[in-house]
Design an enzyme around this catalytic site. Sequence first.
Site, PDB file in Angstrom:
ATOM      1  N   ASP A  12       4.768   3.740   5.010  1.00  0.00           N
ATOM      2  CA  ASP A  12       3.612   3.447   4.162  1.00  0.00           C
ATOM      3  C   ASP A  12       3.587   1.930   4.047  1.00  0.00           C
ATOM      4  O   ASP A  12       4.116   1.345   3.107  1.00  0.00           O
ATOM      5  CB  ASP A  12       3.773   4.125   2.809  1.00  0.00           C
ATOM      6  N   CYS A  60      -3.408   1.765   3.320  1.00  0.00           N
ATOM      7  CA  CYS A  60      -4.634   2.036   2.557  1.00  0.00           C
ATOM      8  C   CYS A  60      -5.755   1.137   3.053  1.00  0.00           C
ATOM      9  O   CYS A  60      -6.819   1.073   2.450  1.00  0.00           O
ATOM     10  CB  CYS A  60      -4.405   1.847   1.055  1.00  0.00           C
TER      11      CYS A  60
END
Length: 100
Positions: A12, A60
């Site tokens: 991530d 993101c």
Amino acid sequence: GVSGGADLILVDAPCSSSGVIRRHASLRYHLILQTELQLEILRNASQLVKKSGILVYATCSIFHEENEDVVVMFESQPEFDNVWEPFDFDEQEKEGFWKN
């Protein structure tokens, strides 16, 4: 990968946060692409995945540079040849992408 390494690793990765601009409008004036750091993290994580394991890369970010471009750079490494199965972005029809 490392002998006896992980079955699955989720990276991530830190990113420009462009995917959350709608909720934090002031971010649009302070976006910094993190491609070099993302690639370094992805390379390091790839060393910890066992030979039959899965490496998942997520951000993101909405920027192509922080998503597909980082994966293409990772997959174009000389040590990548015959180790990882490349992902073909052109075959994807939906937003986002998956590598199995």
